[in-house]
Scaffold this motif. Sequence first.
Motif, PDB file in Angstrom:
ATOM      1  N   ALA A  20     -12.607   4.960  -3.362  1.00 60.96           N
ATOM      2  CA  ALA A  20     -12.088   3.798  -2.583  1.00 60.96           C
ATOM      3  C   ALA A  20     -13.207   2.683  -2.992  1.00 60.96           C
ATOM      4  CB  ALA A  20     -12.434   3.929  -1.051  1.00 60.96           C
ATOM      5  N   ARG A  21     -14.361   2.624  -3.110  1.00 57.11           N
ATOM      6  CA  ARG A  21     -15.368   1.587  -3.502  1.00 57.11           C
ATOM      7  C   ARG A  21     -14.845   1.233  -5.036  1.00 57.11           C
ATOM      8  NH1 ARG A  21     -20.705   0.844  -1.771  1.00 57.11           N
ATOM      9  NH2 ARG A  21     -21.257   0.631  -3.936  1.00 57.11           N
ATOM     10  N   ALA A  22     -14.661   2.116  -5.841  1.00 57.32           N
ATOM     11  CA  ALA A  22     -14.080   1.865  -6.938  1.00 57.32           C
ATOM     12  C   ALA A  22     -13.109   0.886  -7.234  1.00 57.32           C
ATOM     13  CB  ALA A  22     -13.919   3.058  -8.207  1.00 57.32           C
ATOM     14  N   LEU A  23     -11.928   1.362  -6.476  1.00 56.21           N
ATOM     15  CA  LEU A  23     -10.713   0.703  -6.258  1.00 56.21           C
ATOM     16  C   LEU A  23     -10.875  -0.839  -5.877  1.00 56.21           C
ATOM     17  CD1 LEU A  23      -8.309   3.176  -4.752  1.00 56.21           C
ATOM     18  CD2 LEU A  23      -8.175   2.285  -6.914  1.00 56.21           C
ATOM     19  N   HIS A  24     -11.711  -1.170  -4.653  1.00 55.33           N
ATOM     20  CA  HIS A  24     -12.158  -2.159  -4.352  1.00 55.33           C
ATOM     21  C   HIS A  24     -12.840  -3.076  -5.149  1.00 55.33           C
ATOM     22  CE1 HIS A  24     -11.113  -2.623  -0.007  1.00 55.33           C
ATOM     23  NE2 HIS A  24     -11.818  -1.388   0.133  1.00 55.33           N
ATOM     24  N   LEU A 108      -5.387  -4.629   0.793  1.00 51.96           N
ATOM     25  CA  LEU A 108      -4.232  -5.343   0.378  1.00 51.96           C
ATOM     26  C   LEU A 108      -4.649  -6.378  -0.836  1.00 51.96           C
ATOM     27  CD1 LEU A 108      -2.578  -6.489   3.796  1.00 51.96           C
ATOM     28  CD2 LEU A 108      -1.971  -4.613   2.283  1.00 51.96           C
ATOM     29  N   PRO A 109      -5.736  -7.120  -0.870  1.00 51.74           N
ATOM     30  CA  PRO A 109      -5.684  -7.924  -2.080  1.00 51.74           C
ATOM     31  C   PRO A 109      -6.285  -7.119  -3.434  1.00 51.74           C
ATOM     32  CG  PRO A 109      -6.842  -9.065   0.023  1.00 51.74           C
ATOM     33  CD  PRO A 109      -6.547  -7.633   0.472  1.00 51.74           C
ATOM     34  N   PRO A 110      -6.848  -6.202  -3.283  1.00 55.51           N
ATOM     35  CA  PRO A 110      -7.221  -5.621  -4.411  1.00 55.51           C
ATOM     36  C   PRO A 110      -6.205  -4.545  -5.238  1.00 55.51           C
ATOM     37  CG  PRO A 110      -8.508  -4.554  -2.775  1.00 55.51           C
ATOM     38  CD  PRO A 110      -7.696  -5.663  -1.956  1.00 55.51           C
ATOM     39  N   LEU A 111      -5.296  -4.469  -4.342  1.00 55.31           N
ATOM     40  CA  LEU A 111      -4.048  -3.333  -4.589  1.00 55.31           C
ATOM     41  C   LEU A 111      -2.876  -3.975  -4.779  1.00 55.31           C
ATOM     42  CD1 LEU A 111      -5.072  -0.411  -2.489  1.00 55.31           C
ATOM     43  CD2 LEU A 111      -5.636  -0.683  -4.599  1.00 55.31           C
ATOM     44  N   SER A 112      -2.661  -5.116  -4.338  1.00 58.72           N
ATOM     45  CA  SER A 112      -1.121  -5.751  -4.158  1.00 58.72           C
ATOM     46  C   SER A 112      -0.781  -5.992  -5.402  1.00 58.72           C
ATOM     47  CB  SER A 112      -0.982  -6.847  -3.274  1.00 58.72           C
ATOM     48  OG  SER A 112      -1.482  -6.666  -1.923  1.00 58.72           O
ATOM     49  N   ALA A 113      -1.209  -6.647  -6.612  1.00 60.08           N
ATOM     50  CA  ALA A 113      -0.802  -6.998  -7.651  1.00 60.08           C
ATOM     51  C   ALA A 113      -0.561  -5.818  -8.445  1.00 60.08           C
ATOM     52  CB  ALA A 113      -1.823  -7.941  -8.620  1.00 60.08           C
ATOM     53  N   LEU A 118       2.017   1.593  -9.831  1.00 60.54           N
ATOM     54  CA  LEU A 118       1.248   2.645  -9.541  1.00 60.54           C
ATOM     55  C   LEU A 118       2.178   3.613  -9.473  1.00 60.54           C
ATOM     56  CD1 LEU A 118      -1.389   1.318  -6.949  1.00 60.54           C
ATOM     57  CD2 LEU A 118      -1.649   1.897  -9.258  1.00 60.54           C
ATOM     58  N   PRO A 119       1.956   4.857  -9.533  1.00 64.18           N
ATOM     59  CA  PRO A 119       2.675   6.132  -9.152  1.00 64.18           C
ATOM     60  C   PRO A 119       3.176   6.097  -7.686  1.00 64.18           C
ATOM     61  CG  PRO A 119       0.570   6.892  -9.942  1.00 64.18           C
ATOM     62  CD  PRO A 119       0.688   5.471  -9.590  1.00 64.18           C
ATOM     63  N   ASP A 120       4.270   6.773  -7.340  1.00 59.99           N
ATOM     64  CA  ASP A 120       5.111   6.851  -6.406  1.00 59.99           C
ATOM     65  C   ASP A 120       4.363   7.126  -4.991  1.00 59.99           C
ATOM     66  OD1 ASP A 120       7.340   6.024  -7.589  1.00 59.99           O
ATOM     67  OD2 ASP A 120       8.446   8.124  -7.536  1.00 59.99           O
ATOM     68  N   ALA A 121       3.524   8.305  -5.293  1.00 62.15           N
ATOM     69  CA  ALA A 121       2.474   8.449  -4.232  1.00 62.15           C
ATOM     70  C   ALA A 121       1.528   7.652  -3.889  1.00 62.15           C
ATOM     71  CB  ALA A 121       1.670   9.931  -4.403  1.00 62.15           C
ATOM     72  N   ALA A 122       1.075   6.770  -4.607  1.00 64.20           N
ATOM     73  CA  ALA A 122      -0.056   5.608  -4.257  1.00 64.20           C
ATOM     74  C   ALA A 122       0.750   4.658  -3.711  1.00 64.20           C
ATOM     75  CB  ALA A 122      -0.808   5.272  -5.661  1.00 64.20           C
ATOM     76  N   ARG A 123       2.002   4.237  -4.151  1.00 66.45           N
ATOM     77  CA  ARG A 123       2.809   3.202  -3.509  1.00 66.45           C
ATOM     78  C   ARG A 123       3.110   3.808  -2.090  1.00 66.45           C
ATOM     79  NH1 ARG A 123       5.799   2.982  -8.210  1.00 66.45           N
ATOM     80  NH2 ARG A 123       7.596   3.673  -7.240  1.00 66.45           N
ATOM     81  N   ALA A 124       3.654   4.718  -1.778  1.00 65.32           N
ATOM     82  CA  ALA A 124       3.719   5.210  -0.433  1.00 65.32           C
ATOM     83  C   ALA A 124       2.490   5.074   0.388  1.00 65.32           C
ATOM     84  CB  ALA A 124       4.237   6.790  -0.556  1.00 65.32           C
ATOM     85  N   ALA A 130      -0.324  -0.502   4.912  1.00 69.02           N
ATOM     86  CA  ALA A 130      -0.061  -1.660   5.316  1.00 69.02           C
ATOM     87  C   ALA A 130       0.826  -1.832   6.272  1.00 69.02           C
ATOM     88  CB  ALA A 130       0.528  -2.429   3.943  1.00 69.02           C
ATOM     89  N   GLN A 131       1.876  -1.081   6.599  1.00 63.62           N
ATOM     90  CA  GLN A 131       2.695  -1.015   7.754  1.00 63.62           C
ATOM     91  C   GLN A 131       1.661  -0.602   9.035  1.00 63.62           C
ATOM     92  OE1 GLN A 131       5.721  -2.041   7.898  1.00 63.62           O
ATOM     93  NE2 GLN A 131       5.785  -1.574  10.317  1.00 63.62           N
ATOM     94  N   ARG A 132       0.847   0.242   9.026  1.00 66.59           N
ATOM     95  CA  ARG A 132      -0.142   0.395  10.188  1.00 66.59           C
ATOM     96  C   ARG A 132      -0.880  -0.887  10.494  1.00 66.59           C
ATOM     97  NH1 ARG A 132      -0.432   5.500   7.903  1.00 66.59           N
ATOM     98  NH2 ARG A 132      -2.191   5.048   6.750  1.00 66.59           N
ATOM     99  N   MET A 133      -1.348  -1.424   9.470  1.00 66.64           N
ATOM    100  CA  MET A 133      -1.946  -2.837   9.659  1.00 66.64           C
ATOM    101  C   MET A 133      -1.154  -3.778  10.216  1.00 66.64           C
ATOM    102  SD  MET A 133      -4.541  -3.074   6.267  1.00 66.64           S
ATOM    103  CE  MET A 133      -5.096  -4.678   6.825  1.00 66.64           C
ATOM    104  N   HIS A 134      -0.090  -4.141   9.846  1.00 66.51           N
ATOM    105  CA  HIS A 134       1.066  -4.787  10.443  1.00 66.51           C
ATOM    106  C   HIS A 134       1.285  -4.560  12.012  1.00 66.51           C
ATOM    107  CE1 HIS A 134       4.330  -7.586  10.886  1.00 66.51           C
ATOM    108  NE2 HIS A 134       5.073  -6.391  11.146  1.00 66.51           N
TER     109      HIS A 134
END
Length: 195
Positions: A20-24, A108-113, A118-124, A130-134
């Motif tokens: 998670a740190r690396a993704l950020h 949201l910012p580091p992943l959206s673009a 991304l693979p289907d599982a990552a998008r899901a 994002a839906q839970r945040m919303h």
Amino acid sequence: MRYTADRKPQTRQRVLDQAARALHAEGPHRLGVAAIMREAGLTHGGFYAHFASRDELLAAAIERMFEQARDYWREAFAGQTPAQALRICIDRYLSPAHRDGRLGGCPLPPLSADLPHLPDAARAAYEAGAQRMHEGLRALIAAHRPGQDAEQQALSMRAELVGALLLARAQSARERSDALLAASREALHARFGLD
């Protein structure tokens, strides 16, 4: 050497926290299994005891990013009125500390673009988080302003928060970046009656 029953879940959690740190910090396309395992203090060979593939790690790390964000906001909002919680949300999200902190914060910012690639599982995993945040933001707005269209307001607020943060990060001049964050904070405060 004997290990306790909870060692494997703890080790998996350590790998996920590092991922998670690396993704950020660097985004999903630079997520390297060997580097993640090394940073977690493990060998590359141990990876497959926890994940079937890099794609599985990516999806699980995205889930972890949203869990961390949820825990952060839950703690920040504890004991606050809806109006106070919204103000905290706006002020912390659009802060220089969040802009400059690349090892945590909102997923949201580091992943959206990169999401369309991304693979289907990552998008899901992203879409579920994002839906839970919303839904959390919508509930907060509904509690603050009963009778208003909280769904539309939450969509709009989220777009402005994420967009302003991304644009602030893109500015080379710190003064312009700070001004952009301040203008967005003030506009959201006024729009939601938080002044």
